[in-house]
Design an enzyme around this catalytic site. Structure first.
Site, PDB file in Angstrom:
ATOM      1  N   ASP A 120       0.872  -1.170   0.000  1.00 19.71           N
ATOM      2  CA  ASP A 120       0.000   0.000   0.000  1.00 19.71           C
ATOM      3  C   ASP A 120       0.916   1.230   0.000  1.00 19.71           C
ATOM      4  O   ASP A 120       2.116   1.125   0.275  1.00 19.71           O
ATOM      5  CB  ASP A 120      -0.955  -0.011   1.208  1.00 19.71           C
ATOM      6  CG  ASP A 120      -2.155   0.931   1.000  1.00 19.71           C
ATOM      7  OD1 ASP A 120      -2.094   1.793   0.101  1.00 19.71           O
ATOM      8  OD2 ASP A 120      -3.154   0.808   1.745  1.00 19.71           O
TER       9      ASP A 120
HETATM   10  C1  BGC Z   1      -5.033   3.265   0.128  1.00 22.27           C
HETATM   11  C2  BGC Z   1      -5.054   2.256  -0.989  1.00 22.27           C
HETATM   12  C3  BGC Z   1      -4.931   2.959  -2.310  1.00 22.27           C
HETATM   13  C4  BGC Z   1      -3.661   3.782  -2.309  1.00 22.27           C
HETATM   14  C5  BGC Z   1      -3.403   4.514  -3.607  1.00 22.27           C
HETATM   15  C6  BGC Z   1      -3.862   4.210   0.030  1.00 22.27           C
HETATM   16  O1  BGC Z   1      -3.997   5.256   0.915  1.00 22.27           O
HETATM   17  O2  BGC Z   1      -5.012   2.595   1.374  1.00 22.27           O
HETATM   18  O3  BGC Z   1      -6.231   1.485  -0.924  1.00 22.27           O
HETATM   19  O4  BGC Z   1      -4.946   2.028  -3.359  1.00 22.27           O
HETATM   20  O5  BGC Z   1      -3.754   4.745  -1.280  1.00 22.27           O
HETATM   21  O6  BGC Z   1      -4.271   5.547  -3.775  1.00 22.27           O
END
Ligand code: BGC
Length: 754
Positions: free
Chosen positions: A276
């Site tokens: 993530d």
């Molecule tokens: C989220 C993810 C997301 C990523 C990219 C993170 O803050 O937890 O689910 O895919 O950001 O935007």
């Protein structure tokens, strides 16, 4: 020996790569080249890896920033999503752009369709619809130049106040896993790499970057990991995103148990473990644990971050240094790259890379969004008004002369979830005073799609006078309701990434543009006290408490219903469409009934002390009466179940058969659910969902439902052997309309253990 266990197949793949340069690998003679797409992808990827320099390999295992925030890059024209990995032109390896896409592509200004939220999709209990949902989003991702979709959240609603509950698929591992697998298959059928996330035990937003989910092995395996297991093994997503949090004291993205022991070795995952965004905290530990790709990766001179997040790259120069020093073996780096390339090849983005600048078929998107909204709304209550025989719904457009619509910005639009799981509104935010931010990635303003329930209601009731009250004056709304044939009150609960709900209660006097600037419970109570008939329509992502339930005639749960939500709500209220959704999550009576009474802002340890008793299993085990049970949902027709029997094969797989008849006067769809009670003494909850079938029936029509239950879904996790175990004994199988259907049918089978 240890290395072999961690990276099985590396040696074979490398040998194969050399062979490929001479002839078709695996055939020996170059004539019978393999055609199995997995083998072909593996072999082509291995041939590429064999030709790459260390720098080129390192380049493929991390992103170059956060395009949507213009952090890092440079990015190719048109790339505006969450991440980008540049290709290697010398070897014909294309770059790969990725975008969030929980319920639609999270890219502003290009007309992406905002579908109903994933929790709504789960409420349809329809895997075919989930497949089409994944495919629809993939078509739009490709049209906009993205080869990888970051939708696919499958964390279980252990804590329903989690602000991302709308992005997930409810509280049951079999429902969430099955729907996730169907969605993944749909996405990957359109040549887009699908993601399943956030792996794992990332079940609340409070302290999400630092919290430690403490959970025992059996609980993990029988609850959230089972959802991932089904999703991964049934559909082979190209991407698994590891989560921010720690699991039993180790960050998820450097957790060898989760990434290598379970995901790669046990489930045979051949794709990419992607961090993530800023969830990676190390080079050697993460690489050896099984992390394959770091996002957003190396932002270069833009390193730093966004408010509350720092982006440090551990998989660029630091990884190269670790490989050079031998602390990360070259074989491991090769494995990371092999996984990336075989995934791109296998799912079509290597040979047919998407290009930006395409157009989106908005008519097709809208038609599909409407269909999902119609099939996912859940009718929670439908009672007759005092003195009447017929339930209040469906409304009769022809015979109503006055309707009052109240609250929820129903005059202008419908609400959406916020954060990276949201989808921008293509024609601006319906609620004035609330500016749409450039990106929805980290919360900010709530989005209201311009799909007015009021307008759609007016269109259905041509003979009625339809008036709107915004809800700020409860007395005025209640007085008008007293004069009208029916009052329809809209209530909303905004949620999104980065924050949890303080309560499942509807917001009370929250003065902000995201919700309502009044006490919604008080409004409903005031209107219900005076109205002749009152219907409540909910727009939300988590369960809602309903202290006024006994005073209203009907409740329709529409979730975040997407860009056609207003139309869908009217279609359901007026009976053009018969509601068929069922709850994928228990609605409790009060917050205090939840396993975790409150979410601590300061305690970084999130103790899964309820163990296996998660979701409906908690309410069953503790004998707590929910407001509405898991699996519950009404229809404008009625269904009767009869004639249950069950049979088993030698392997312990069970088939449950019974009849469902439409005993009412309208066509309708019923999701017939099968639950199992395991033999006593195993420490299991009273029942678990093991299968279902959704059937559409004409009035009077019967259907013989046959649900196959694989032995694994009847098994328990053996912590001594670290394996599934089918226990010998008597199993009850229960078929019914919800997890608490008092008319459910029961039969039993005796299984031999193994
Ligand atoms: C989220 C993810 C997301 C990523 C990219 C993170 O803050 O937890 O689910 O895919 O950001 O935007």
């Amino acid at each position: 020996m240890k290395k072999r266990l961690l990276f099985p197949g590396v040696a074979t793949a490398a040998a194969c790569a050399v062979a490929l340069m001479i002839a078709a690998c695996g055939s020996g003679d170059g004539v019978n080249a393999p055609t199995d797409p997995d083998t072909v992808a593996d072999q082509r990827a291995a041939a590429l890896v064999a030709q790459m320099t260390t720098d080129e390999k390192v380049q493929l295992v991390h992103g170059t920033g956060f395009p949507v925030f213009s952090l890092g890059g440079p990015f190719p024209p048109g790339v505006d999503g969450a991440g980008y990995i540049p290709g290697v032109p010398r070897l014909g390896i294309p770059g790969l752009a990725m975008a969030d896409s929980a319920g639609g592509v999270n890219i502003a200004n290009f007309g992406a369709t905002a579908l109903p939220a994933p929790v709504a999709l789960a409420a349809s209990w329809d895997p075919q619809l989930a497949n089409a949902y994944g495919a629809r989003i993939a078509t739009e991702l490709r049209a906009l130049g993205y080869g990888e979709g970051l939708g696919g959240g499958v964390n279980l609603a252990r804590e329903p106040r989690d602000g991302r509950t709308f992005e997930y698929m409810g509280e049951d591992p079999v429902l969430a896993g099955t729907m996730s697998a169907a969605r993944t298959t749909g996405t990957q059928s359109q040549k887009v790499i699908a993601t399943i996330k956030h792996y794992a035990m990332n079940d609340q937003e409070t302290n999400r970057f630092t919290s430690n989910s403490v959970v025992d092995e059996r609980t993990m395996r029988e609850t959230e990991l089972l959802a991932f297991e089904i999703g991964v093994t049934q559909a082979q997503p190209g991407n698994v995103m590891c989560s921010f949090n720690q699991v039993n004291g180790i960050f998820a993205c450097e957790n060898p148990y989760l990434l290598t022991t379970v995901l790669k070795n046990e489930w045979g995952f051949k794709g990419v473990v992607q961090s993530d965004w800023a969830a990676n905290h190390s080079t050697v530990a993460a690489a050896l644990a099984g992390l394959d790709e770091e996002e957003p990766g190396d932002l270069g001179s833009a390193a730093g971050g966004l408010p509350g997040i720092t982006f440090t790259s551990y998989f660029s120069s630091a990884l190269k240094a670790a490989v050079t020093a031998g602390s990360v073996p070259m074989a491991r780096l090769n494995d990371m790259v092999q996984r990336k390339l075989r995934t791109m090849i296998r799912y079509g983005v290597f040979d047919s890379p998407p290009t930006s600048g395409g157009t989106i078929d908005q008519a097709a998107g809208n038609a599909f969004a409407l269909q999902v909204a119609q099939q996912s709304a859940v009718l929670l209550k439908n009672a007759a008004p005092t003195g009447a025989q017929q339930p209040v719904l469906p409304l009769s457009g022809a015979s109503l002369s006055s309707i009052v619509v109240i609250g929820g910005h129903a005059d202008t639009g419908v609400l959406s979830g916020a954060g990276s799981g949201g989808t921008p509104a293509i024609n601006g935010n319906a609620v004035s005073g609330c500016q749409q931010p450039a990106s929805l990635i980290f919360g900010g303003c709530a989005t209201w799609y311009k799909s007015s329930p009021l307008a759609a209601i007016k269109a259905q009731a041509a003979n009625a006078s339809v008036t709107y009250f915004d809800g700020t004056d409860a007395n005025a709304a209640a007085s008008a309701a007293a004069q009208a044939d029916v009052a329809i009150v809209f209530a909303t609960q905004s949620e999104g990434e980065g924050f949890d709900l303080p309560s499942l209660s509807l917001p009370n006097n929250v003065v902000d543009p995201y919700n309502q600037s009044y006490d919604q419970n008080a409004l409903i109570t005031a209107v219900a006290a005076k109205a002749k008939r009152v219907v409540v329509v909910l727009e939300n992502g988590s369960p809602v408490l309903m202290p006024w339930l006994g005073n209203v005639n009907a409740v329709l749960e529409s979730w975040y219903p997407g860009v056609q939500g207003g139309q869908a709500i009217a279609d359901l209220l007026f009976g053009n469409v018969n509601p068929s959704g069922k709850l994928p999550i228990t609605f409790p009576q009060q917050d205090a009934d939840l396993p975790q009474p409150a979410i601590s802002a300061t305690n970084l340890t999130v103790n899964y002390s309820e163990g296996l008793m998660m979701g409906y299993r908690w309410y069953d085990a503790k004998q707590i009466q929910p407001l509405f049970p898991f699996g519950f949902g009404l229809s404008y027709t009625t269904f009767a179940y009869s004639g249950i029997s069950a049979s088993t094969d030698g392997a312990g797989d069970v088939t449950v058969t019974f009849s469902v008849q439409n005993t009412g006067t309208r066509a309708g769809a019923e999701t017939a659910q099968v639950y199992a009670t395991l033999p006593a003494g195993l420490g299991e909850p009273p029942k678990r969902l093991v299968g279902w079938q959704k059937v559409t029936l004409q009035p009077g029509q019967s259907h013989q439902v046959s649900v196959s239950v694989p032995a694994k879904l009847l098994s328990t996790w053996d912590v001594m052997k670290h394996a599934w175990k089918l226990n010998g004994g008597a199993y009850q199988l229960i078929a019914g309309a919800s997890s608490r259907d008092t008319n459910a049918l029961t039969t039993s089978v005796t299984l031999a253990g193994h």
